[in-house]
Scaffold this motif. Sequence first.
Motif, PDB file in Angstrom:
ATOM      1  N   ASP A  72      -6.308   1.895   5.473  1.00  0.00           N
ATOM      2  CA  ASP A  72      -5.489   1.374   6.579  1.00  0.00           C
ATOM      3  C   ASP A  72      -4.169   2.136   6.683  1.00  0.00           C
ATOM      4  OD1 ASP A  72      -7.174  -0.577   7.571  1.00  0.00           O
ATOM      5  OD2 ASP A  72      -6.217  -2.232   6.477  1.00  0.00           O
ATOM      6  N   GLU A  73      -3.744   2.706   5.573  1.00  0.00           N
ATOM      7  CA  GLU A  73      -2.451   3.388   5.495  1.00  0.00           C
ATOM      8  C   GLU A  73      -2.576   4.825   5.994  1.00  0.00           C
ATOM      9  OE1 GLU A  73       1.622   3.210   4.193  1.00  0.00           O
ATOM     10  OE2 GLU A  73       0.138   1.624   4.007  1.00  0.00           O
ATOM     11  N   ALA A  74      -1.720   5.207   6.916  1.00  0.00           N
ATOM     12  CA  ALA A  74      -1.691   6.594   7.377  1.00  0.00           C
ATOM     13  C   ALA A  74      -1.374   7.502   6.197  1.00  0.00           C
ATOM     14  CB  ALA A  74      -0.638   6.774   8.470  1.00  0.00           C
ATOM     15  N   GLY A  75      -2.086   8.590   6.084  1.00  0.00           N
ATOM     16  CA  GLY A  75      -1.887   9.523   4.982  1.00  0.00           C
ATOM     17  C   GLY A  75      -2.768   9.243   3.776  1.00  0.00           C
ATOM     18  N   SER A  76      -3.600   8.216   3.855  1.00  0.00           N
ATOM     19  CA  SER A  76      -4.426   7.844   2.715  1.00  0.00           C
ATOM     20  C   SER A  76      -5.477   8.890   2.367  1.00  0.00           C
ATOM     21  CB  SER A  76      -5.107   6.496   2.958  1.00  0.00           C
ATOM     22  OG  SER A  76      -5.929   6.569   4.120  1.00  0.00           O
ATOM     23  N   SER A  77      -5.759   9.807   3.279  1.00  0.00           N
ATOM     24  CA  SER A  77      -6.736  10.854   2.960  1.00  0.00           C
ATOM     25  C   SER A  77      -6.236  11.743   1.822  1.00  0.00           C
ATOM     26  CB  SER A  77      -7.061  11.698   4.191  1.00  0.00           C
ATOM     27  OG  SER A  77      -5.896  12.325   4.673  1.00  0.00           O
ATOM     28  N   ALA A  78      -4.949  11.726   1.553  1.00  0.00           N
ATOM     29  CA  ALA A  78      -4.392  12.512   0.447  1.00  0.00           C
ATOM     30  C   ALA A  78      -4.691  11.878  -0.913  1.00  0.00           C
ATOM     31  CB  ALA A  78      -2.883  12.665   0.615  1.00  0.00           C
ATOM     32  N   ILE A  79      -5.028  10.576  -0.939  1.00  0.00           N
ATOM     33  CA  ILE A  79      -5.225   9.901  -2.225  1.00  0.00           C
ATOM     34  C   ILE A  79      -6.582   9.237  -2.380  1.00  0.00           C
ATOM     35  CG2 ILE A  79      -2.740   9.483  -2.447  1.00  0.00           C
ATOM     36  CD1 ILE A  79      -3.579   6.409  -1.946  1.00  0.00           C
ATOM     37  N   PHE A  80      -7.336   9.070  -1.302  1.00  0.00           N
ATOM     38  CA  PHE A  80      -8.605   8.337  -1.396  1.00  0.00           C
ATOM     39  C   PHE A  80      -9.772   9.302  -1.324  1.00  0.00           C
ATOM     40  CE2 PHE A  80     -12.096   5.650   0.213  1.00  0.00           C
ATOM     41  CZ  PHE A  80     -12.123   4.739  -0.820  1.00  0.00           C
ATOM     42  N   ASP A  81     -10.591   9.299  -2.380  1.00  0.00           N
ATOM     43  CA  ASP A  81     -11.743  10.196  -2.427  1.00  0.00           C
ATOM     44  C   ASP A  81     -12.966   9.562  -1.785  1.00  0.00           C
ATOM     45  OD1 ASP A  81     -13.198  12.568  -3.233  1.00  0.00           O
ATOM     46  OD2 ASP A  81     -14.160  11.286  -4.723  1.00  0.00           O
ATOM     47  N   ARG A  82     -13.373   8.403  -2.287  1.00  0.00           N
ATOM     48  CA  ARG A  82     -14.580   7.759  -1.748  1.00  0.00           C
ATOM     49  C   ARG A  82     -14.692   6.329  -2.254  1.00  0.00           C
ATOM     50  NH1 ARG A  82     -18.643  11.902  -4.260  1.00  0.00           N
ATOM     51  NH2 ARG A  82     -16.761  13.112  -4.054  1.00  0.00           N
ATOM     52  N   GLY A  83     -15.551   5.583  -1.541  1.00  0.00           N
ATOM     53  CA  GLY A  83     -15.850   4.221  -1.942  1.00  0.00           C
ATOM     54  C   GLY A  83     -17.345   4.009  -1.986  1.00  0.00           C
ATOM     55  N   PHE A  84     -17.768   3.241  -2.960  1.00  0.00           N
ATOM     56  CA  PHE A  84     -19.169   2.856  -3.106  1.00  0.00           C
ATOM     57  C   PHE A  84     -19.260   1.360  -2.847  1.00  0.00           C
ATOM     58  CE2 PHE A  84     -18.343   6.386  -5.975  1.00  0.00           C
ATOM     59  CZ  PHE A  84     -19.437   7.228  -5.796  1.00  0.00           C
ATOM     60  N   MET A  96       0.813  -1.197   0.000  1.00  0.00           N
ATOM     61  CA  MET A  96       0.000   0.000   0.000  1.00  0.00           C
ATOM     62  C   MET A  96       0.854   1.258   0.000  1.00  0.00           C
ATOM     63  SD  MET A  96      -3.091  -0.075  -0.467  1.00  0.00           S
ATOM     64  CE  MET A  96      -3.011   1.660  -0.308  1.00  0.00           C
ATOM     65  N   SER A  97       2.005   1.193   0.602  1.00  0.00           N
ATOM     66  CA  SER A  97       2.835   2.394   0.641  1.00  0.00           C
ATOM     67  C   SER A  97       3.260   2.802  -0.762  1.00  0.00           C
ATOM     68  CB  SER A  97       4.036   2.196   1.557  1.00  0.00           C
ATOM     69  OG  SER A  97       4.805   1.101   1.124  1.00  0.00           O
ATOM     70  N   ALA A  98       3.441   1.852  -1.681  1.00  0.00           N
ATOM     71  CA  ALA A  98       3.798   2.189  -3.064  1.00  0.00           C
ATOM     72  C   ALA A  98       2.658   2.947  -3.736  1.00  0.00           C
ATOM     73  CB  ALA A  98       4.143   0.925  -3.849  1.00  0.00           C
ATOM     74  N   LEU A  99       1.430   2.512  -3.508  1.00  0.00           N
ATOM     75  CA  LEU A  99       0.282   3.211  -4.079  1.00  0.00           C
ATOM     76  C   LEU A  99       0.152   4.602  -3.478  1.00  0.00           C
ATOM     77  CD1 LEU A  99      -2.209   3.364  -5.865  1.00  0.00           C
ATOM     78  CD2 LEU A  99      -3.485   2.171  -4.062  1.00  0.00           C
ATOM     79  N   LEU A 100       0.306   4.710  -2.182  1.00  0.00           N
ATOM     80  CA  LEU A 100       0.216   6.012  -1.520  1.00  0.00           C
ATOM     81  C   LEU A 100       1.284   6.962  -2.083  1.00  0.00           C
ATOM     82  CD1 LEU A 100      -1.014   7.841   0.658  1.00  0.00           C
ATOM     83  CD2 LEU A 100       0.563   6.816   2.289  1.00  0.00           C
ATOM     84  N   ALA A 101       2.487   6.481  -2.238  1.00  0.00           N
ATOM     85  CA  ALA A 101       3.569   7.319  -2.749  1.00  0.00           C
ATOM     86  C   ALA A 101       3.321   7.725  -4.200  1.00  0.00           C
ATOM     87  CB  ALA A 101       4.906   6.592  -2.626  1.00  0.00           C
ATOM     88  N   ALA A 102       2.942   6.763  -5.042  1.00  0.00           N
ATOM     89  CA  ALA A 102       2.727   7.051  -6.462  1.00  0.00           C
ATOM     90  C   ALA A 102       1.571   8.021  -6.666  1.00  0.00           C
ATOM     91  CB  ALA A 102       2.475   5.755  -7.227  1.00  0.00           C
ATOM     92  N   ALA A 103       0.468   7.798  -5.962  1.00  0.00           N
ATOM     93  CA  ALA A 103      -0.695   8.680  -6.109  1.00  0.00           C
ATOM     94  C   ALA A 103      -0.424  10.060  -5.524  1.00  0.00           C
ATOM     95  CB  ALA A 103      -1.920   8.045  -5.458  1.00  0.00           C
ATOM     96  N   SER A 104       0.301  10.101  -4.425  1.00  0.00           N
ATOM     97  CA  SER A 104       0.643  11.390  -3.810  1.00  0.00           C
ATOM     98  C   SER A 104       1.520  12.215  -4.736  1.00  0.00           C
ATOM     99  CB  SER A 104       1.349  11.185  -2.476  1.00  0.00           C
ATOM    100  OG  SER A 104       0.473  10.601  -1.544  1.00  0.00           O
ATOM    101  N   ARG A 105       2.533  11.588  -5.341  1.00  0.00           N
ATOM    102  CA  ARG A 105       3.437  12.301  -6.262  1.00  0.00           C
ATOM    103  C   ARG A 105       2.682  12.892  -7.446  1.00  0.00           C
ATOM    104  NH1 ARG A 105       6.905   7.981  -5.268  1.00  0.00           N
ATOM    105  NH2 ARG A 105       6.356   6.987  -7.221  1.00  0.00           N
ATOM    106  N   ARG A 106       1.605  12.237  -7.843  1.00  0.00           N
ATOM    107  CA  ARG A 106       0.851  12.680  -9.015  1.00  0.00           C
ATOM    108  C   ARG A 106      -0.411  13.460  -8.643  1.00  0.00           C
ATOM    109  NH1 ARG A 106       3.611   8.200  -9.747  1.00  0.00           N
ATOM    110  NH2 ARG A 106       4.626   7.809 -11.737  1.00  0.00           N
ATOM    111  N   ALA A 107      -0.651  13.625  -7.353  1.00  0.00           N
ATOM    112  CA  ALA A 107      -1.860  14.309  -6.864  1.00  0.00           C
ATOM    113  C   ALA A 107      -3.119  13.647  -7.429  1.00  0.00           C
ATOM    114  CB  ALA A 107      -1.819  15.793  -7.189  1.00  0.00           C
ATOM    115  N   VAL A 108      -3.144  12.315  -7.384  1.00  0.00           N
ATOM    116  CA  VAL A 108      -4.232  11.522  -7.940  1.00  0.00           C
ATOM    117  C   VAL A 108      -5.133  11.031  -6.816  1.00  0.00           C
ATOM    118  CG1 VAL A 108      -4.745   9.323  -9.090  1.00  0.00           C
ATOM    119  CG2 VAL A 108      -2.943  10.796  -9.966  1.00  0.00           C
ATOM    120  N   LEU A 109      -6.426  11.175  -7.011  1.00  0.00           N
ATOM    121  CA  LEU A 109      -7.407  10.615  -6.084  1.00  0.00           C
ATOM    122  C   LEU A 109      -7.965   9.318  -6.660  1.00  0.00           C
ATOM    123  CD1 LEU A 109      -9.432  13.771  -4.982  1.00  0.00           C
ATOM    124  CD2 LEU A 109      -7.769  12.469  -3.632  1.00  0.00           C
ATOM    125  N   ILE A 110      -8.338   8.412  -5.759  1.00  0.00           N
ATOM    126  CA  ILE A 110      -8.829   7.086  -6.120  1.00  0.00           C
ATOM    127  C   ILE A 110     -10.229   6.906  -5.548  1.00  0.00           C
ATOM    128  CG2 ILE A 110      -8.438   4.603  -5.785  1.00  0.00           C
ATOM    129  CD1 ILE A 110      -5.408   5.457  -5.372  1.00  0.00           C
TER     130      ILE A 110
END
Length: 157
Positions: free
Chosen positions: A32-44, A1-15
């Motif tokens: 579950d990952e600390a800092g995920s609020s920077a990359i996660f928008d919402r879940g349905f 998960m840290s790889a996804l957090l890092a990659a999405a954060s670098r690109r300012a991408v929301l998921i």
Amino acid sequence: MSALLAAASRRAVLIATAESCTGGLIAGRITDEAGSSAIFDRGFVTYSNAAKTAMLGVRAETLEAHGAVSEAVAREMAGGALERSDAAVAVSVTGIAGPGGSEHKPEGRVCFGLATAAGTICETVEFGPLGRAAVRGRTVDHALAMVLRAVEAMPLP
């Protein structure tokens, strides 16, 4: 998960996620990952067909023609999540975690959708009758790998 957090954060991408058979486990793994609020928008979580239609805009005709466990529905789920969020990447899953299934849609079949501005891709994975928890776990892992590949393919700002 840290790889996804890092990659999405670098690109300012929301998921965003659109989940049926995993019942929110993909969103849970991301958050579950600390800092995920920077990359996660919402879940349905759209377990029922009615929820897929109401929350994601999956067409009743698609559900009737193909059934909930189909790439056609996964495509509409991912597209609906992308349209109804601020995300740049939306992943969807719909499948038969088990127990059960049928001759035409066996236990362990999961259809994935991944939507970005460039379009939507879909794929079906046959995990087999591994048991409910194992199918759901592998589904989460596979979906997150799809998201990571899509995010890494996006340009850096």
